[in-house]
Design an enzyme around this catalytic site. Structure first.
Site, PDB file in Angstrom:
ATOM      1  N   CYS A 118      -2.769  -3.415  -5.965  1.00  0.00           N
ATOM      2  CA  CYS A 118      -2.688  -2.192  -5.183  1.00  0.00           C
ATOM      3  C   CYS A 118      -3.135  -2.519  -3.761  1.00  0.00           C
ATOM      4  O   CYS A 118      -4.258  -3.004  -3.568  1.00  0.00           O
ATOM      5  CB  CYS A 118      -3.615  -1.157  -5.813  1.00  0.00           C
TER       6      CYS A 118
ATOM      7  N   CYS B 113       3.315  -1.161  -0.367  1.00  0.00           N
ATOM      8  CA  CYS B 113       2.643  -0.447  -1.453  1.00  0.00           C
ATOM      9  C   CYS B 113       3.347  -0.909  -2.719  1.00  0.00           C
ATOM     10  O   CYS B 113       4.588  -1.006  -2.733  1.00  0.00           O
ATOM     11  CB  CYS B 113       2.795   1.061  -1.261  1.00  0.00           C
TER      12      CYS B 113
HETATM   13  N1  DGL Z   1       0.321   1.245  -5.401  1.00  0.00           N
HETATM   14  C1  DGL Z   1      -0.727   1.449  -4.468  1.00  0.00           C
HETATM   15  C2  DGL Z   1      -0.652   0.587  -3.237  1.00  0.00           C
HETATM   16  O1  DGL Z   1      -0.140  -0.512  -3.302  1.00  0.00           O
HETATM   17  C3  DGL Z   1      -1.309   2.809  -4.283  1.00  0.00           C
HETATM   18  C4  DGL Z   1      -0.418   3.963  -4.173  1.00  0.00           C
HETATM   19  C5  DGL Z   1      -1.231   5.238  -4.207  1.00  0.00           C
HETATM   20  O2  DGL Z   1      -1.916   5.440  -5.206  1.00  0.00           O
HETATM   21  O3  DGL Z   1      -1.219   5.986  -3.220  1.00  0.00           O
HETATM   22  O4  DGL Z   1      -1.152   0.937  -2.204  1.00  0.00           O
END
Ligand code: DGL
Length: 273
Positions: free
Chosen positions: A82, A196
Site C-alpha cells: 500500500c 496506488c
Molecule cells: N491501495 C492503497 C495505496 O496503495 C490505499 C488505497 C486507500 O485505501 O485509499 O495507497
C-alpha cells in the site's frame, strides 16, 4: 532471530487497506511461487488514502503485531502493499520491529523516468501519498529529470474496493482530464504512474482513456524482486506455496476480487483487529 529451518517455513505477510495489495501479491506469487503468504485486507478500516497519518500508522502497527502474533507461524518478512501506508508508517514500522525485514511500495517514478520520451509524466495516487514527506523527497530526488503532474484520486480506491464499475469509469475519466493531455507528441504526457496498488485493477479503463501509446507503470514486479532480496531464507521445495486471505471487513469483496482479477478461488477468513 529464528533458526533457519523455522524461518524457511514462515509465511510472508502482505497487507493493504483492501483489495489493492492483490496487485502486489500477484507479482509476489510469480516471483516466489514456493513461499506461503498471509494477506490482510484491512477493508473494515478502508480507505486509508483520505485519513490522517496517525490512523494509518495505528492500523499498520496493529496488523504487523497480528502477523507476528501467536495465532499462526509468525511471518518472516512483511510487504506493505500500500503506497499510503508505506508513506505514513514504514519508518515507524522499521523502528518498532527492527528484526523484521519490511518492504514497502512507492509510486514508480524512477521506472517512469526511464521510459518517458516527452519527459512529462502523470502520477495518480491517494491524497495521503501525494501529501507525504516521503513522496516529496522522491519527487525532489528526480528534480530536473522530468515534469511530474500529480493528481490525487479521492474515492477511486473505494470505488475499486466496491467493484462499482460506473463509478470507476467516471472517476478515472475525471482524473485523467484533470491531469492533462496524454499522447506521445512533444508537450504531452506519455507515461502514467499508477501510484496506488488499487489502480492497476482499473488499468484497462485508464489505457482506453489515455490511448494505447501511453505507458502505464506500477511497482508490482520491482517490489516482488526486492522482497526476494530481503528474505532471510527462501522456502524449500516441500513448501506448499499457500495463500491465506484475511479481511477485517467484507469477506466476499476480497474473495470476489481475488477470483475476478487473479483467477484464484480462495476462502477468506474474518479478522477482528
Ligand atoms: N491501495 C492503497 C495505496 O496503495 C490505499 C488505497 C486507500 O485505501 O485509499 O495507497
Amino acid at each position: 532471530m529464528a533458526d533457519r529451518s523455522e524461518s524457511v517455513k514462515r509465511p510472508i505477510g502482505v497487507f493493504d487497506s483492501g483489495v489493492g495489495g492483490l496487485s502486489i501479491l500477484r507479482a509476489l506469487r510469480a516471483e516466489l511461487p514456493l513461499e506461503d503468504f498471509i494477506y490482510v485486507a484491512d477493508s473494515g478500516f478502508a480507505p486509508y488514502g483520505e485519513r490522517d497519518d496517525a490512523f494509518v500508522i495505528e492500523r499498520a502497527q496493529r496488523i504487523t503485531r497480528h502477523l507476528l502474533g501467536p495465532n499462526h507461524l509468525p511471518i518472516k518478512t512483511l510487504v506493505v502493499a500500500c503506497n499510503t501506508a508505506t508513506a505514513a508508517a514504514i519508518a515507524l514500522l522499521r523502528q518498532g520491529f527492527p528484526t523484521l525485514p519490511i518492504v514497502g511500495v512507492e509510486p514508480a517514478l524512477k521506472p517512469a523516468v526511464a521510459v518517458t520520451h516527452t519527459r512529462r509524466i502523470g502520477v495518480l495516487a491517494t491524497r495521503g501519498t501525494l501529501a507525504s514527506q516521503k513522496f516529496k523527497a522522491l519527487l525532489s530526488s528526480l528534480a530536473g529529470q522530468a515534469e511530474f503532474v500529480c493528481t490525487p484520486c479521492d474515492g477511486l480506491a473505494d470505488a475499486i474496493e466496491r467493484h462499482d464499475t460506473a463509478q470507476i469509469e467516471a472517476l478515472c475519466a475525471q482524473y485523467i482530464r484533470a491531469t492533462g493531455q496524454f499522447g506521445i507528441q512533444n508537450g504531452e504526457i506519455d507515461t502514467l504512474v499508477l501510484g496506488c496498488t488499487h489502480y492497476p485493477f482499473a488499468g484497462d479503463v485508464f489505457q482506453s482513456l489515455v490511448g494505447p501509446d501511453v505507458h502505464l507503470i506500477d511497482n508490482g514486479e520491482p517490489v516482488a524482486r526486492q522482497t526476494r532480496r530481503v528474505l532471510p531464507h527462501l522456502a524449500a521445495d516441500a513448501n506448499a506455496g499457500q495463500v491465506t486471505l484475511c479481511a477485517t471487513g467484507d469477506k466476499t469483496a476480497l474473495a470476489h476480487a481475488c477470483e475476478h482479477w487473479l483467477g484464484w478461488q480462495l476462502p477468506v477468513q474474518s479478522l477482528t483487529l
